[in-house]
Motif scaffolding. Structure first.
Motif, PDB file in Angstrom:
ATOM      1  N   HIS A 159     -14.638  -5.423   3.738  1.00 42.32           N
ATOM      2  CA  HIS A 159     -13.193  -5.547   3.524  1.00 42.32           C
ATOM      3  C   HIS A 159     -12.850  -5.688   2.041  1.00 42.32           C
ATOM      4  O   HIS A 159     -11.674  -5.817   1.694  1.00 42.32           O
ATOM      5  CB  HIS A 159     -12.633  -6.767   4.273  1.00 42.32           C
ATOM      6  N   SER A 160     -13.865  -5.694   1.173  1.00 42.37           N
ATOM      7  CA  SER A 160     -13.607  -6.008  -0.243  1.00 42.37           C
ATOM      8  C   SER A 160     -13.245  -4.781  -1.064  1.00 42.37           C
ATOM      9  O   SER A 160     -13.587  -3.647  -0.721  1.00 42.37           O
ATOM     10  CB  SER A 160     -14.814  -6.711  -0.864  1.00 42.37           C
ATOM     11  N   ASN A 161     -12.568  -5.048  -2.184  1.00 44.30           N
ATOM     12  CA  ASN A 161     -12.224  -4.000  -3.142  1.00 44.30           C
ATOM     13  C   ASN A 161     -13.261  -4.000  -4.269  1.00 44.30           C
ATOM     14  O   ASN A 161     -14.251  -4.730  -4.210  1.00 44.30           O
ATOM     15  CB  ASN A 161     -10.802  -4.190  -3.679  1.00 44.30           C
ATOM     16  N   PHE A 162     -13.034  -3.211  -5.304  1.00 43.21           N
ATOM     17  CA  PHE A 162     -13.996  -3.123  -6.404  1.00 43.21           C
ATOM     18  C   PHE A 162     -14.095  -4.418  -7.202  1.00 43.21           C
ATOM     19  O   PHE A 162     -15.060  -4.632  -7.910  1.00 43.21           O
ATOM     20  CB  PHE A 162     -13.645  -1.961  -7.333  1.00 43.21           C
ATOM     21  N   HIS A 216      -9.539  -6.468   0.059  1.00 42.26           N
ATOM     22  CA  HIS A 216      -8.612  -5.405  -0.305  1.00 42.26           C
ATOM     23  C   HIS A 216      -7.234  -5.674   0.307  1.00 42.26           C
ATOM     24  O   HIS A 216      -7.108  -5.957   1.501  1.00 42.26           O
ATOM     25  CB  HIS A 216      -9.170  -4.072   0.215  1.00 42.26           C
ATOM     26  N   GLY A 247      -4.937  -3.621   0.994  1.00 43.89           N
ATOM     27  CA  GLY A 247      -4.633  -2.647   2.041  1.00 43.89           C
ATOM     28  C   GLY A 247      -5.169  -3.073   3.394  1.00 43.89           C
ATOM     29  O   GLY A 247      -4.547  -2.822   4.432  1.00 43.89           O
ATOM     30  N   TYR A 248      -6.316  -3.738   3.390  1.00 46.20           N
ATOM     31  CA  TYR A 248      -6.867  -4.226   4.654  1.00 46.20           C
ATOM     32  C   TYR A 248      -5.970  -5.325   5.223  1.00 46.20           C
ATOM     33  O   TYR A 248      -5.677  -5.348   6.419  1.00 46.20           O
ATOM     34  CB  TYR A 248      -8.300  -4.748   4.464  1.00 46.20           C
ATOM     35  N   LYS A 254     -12.813  -8.967  -4.171  1.00 50.33           N
ATOM     36  CA  LYS A 254     -11.859  -9.703  -3.321  1.00 50.33           C
ATOM     37  C   LYS A 254     -11.515  -8.832  -2.114  1.00 50.33           C
ATOM     38  O   LYS A 254     -11.765  -7.626  -2.102  1.00 50.33           O
ATOM     39  CB  LYS A 254     -10.570 -10.022  -4.092  1.00 50.33           C
TER      40      LYS A 254
END
Length: 185
Positions: free
Chosen positions: A26-29, A34, A36-37, A32
């Protein structure tokens, strides 16, 4: 059957909540969860709440302002709570509150709140009438009034900036000092 549906329902009758463990997928780059999720989860819970109230399939008509107040960490429990704040003839405003919880410390953090307008759909694809909202507390009345005012403000803003009504000369002074260069044809 239509006759067994109530004319009015309390917010409590359709209130729902979900809790989900935030995973690495579920994480972004930035590491943390994301945004959008989280938005997807908000849309899902708003659907569940609105469908429960209307006893109909519902679609998202709009999402009103989503401010991400605090980041969500992988490993946190994310809890979303939804309730009906406003009812029109075929639409509902669903208030969604999102909180994260650190499973080690137990610390809970308010991540965001948002308001989604959901529309009940009939089997033929048209909009379907919905039960009204039975308000029994001051807080429920406050939420209903705030949603009604937010709806009216959006209508006024949209009308003001409608392409047919917009006159650039009325906004020259308003836009002074902004980071833009006007080069209108």
């Amino acid at each position: 059957m239509e006759t067994d549906k109530k004319l009015f329902k309390s917010p409590e009758e359709s209130r729902v909540s979900i809790t989900e463990l935030m995973q690495p997928s579920h994480s972004n780059f930035g590491g943390k969860v994301h945004g959008g999720y989280i938005l997807s989860l908000m849309d899902q819970i708003a659907f569940a709440c609105a469908s429960k109230h209307s006893q109909r399939y519902c679609v998202t008509a709009s999402v009103n302002r989503v401010d991400f107040l605090n980041p969500v960490e992988v490993g946190d429990l994310l809890t979303l709570k939804a309730s009906i704040n406003y009812t029109g003839k075929t639409s509902m405003v669903v208030g969604v509150r999102v909180e994260s919880e650190n499973v080690i410390t137990g610390k809970k953090t308010h991540c965001n709140s948002s308001y989604l307008t959901m529309v009940a759909k009939a089997e033929n694809g048209g909009n379907s009438p919905i039960p009204g909202l039975l308000i029994t507390t001051k807080n429920e009345m406050r939420r209903f009034a705030r949603s009604k005012e937010r709806k009216q403000s959006a209508f006024d803003r949209d009308s003001k900036y409608d392409n047919n009504n917009f006159r650039p000369q009325d906004y020259l002074q308003f836009l002074e000092g902004e980071n833009l260069k006007l080069d209108l044809l």
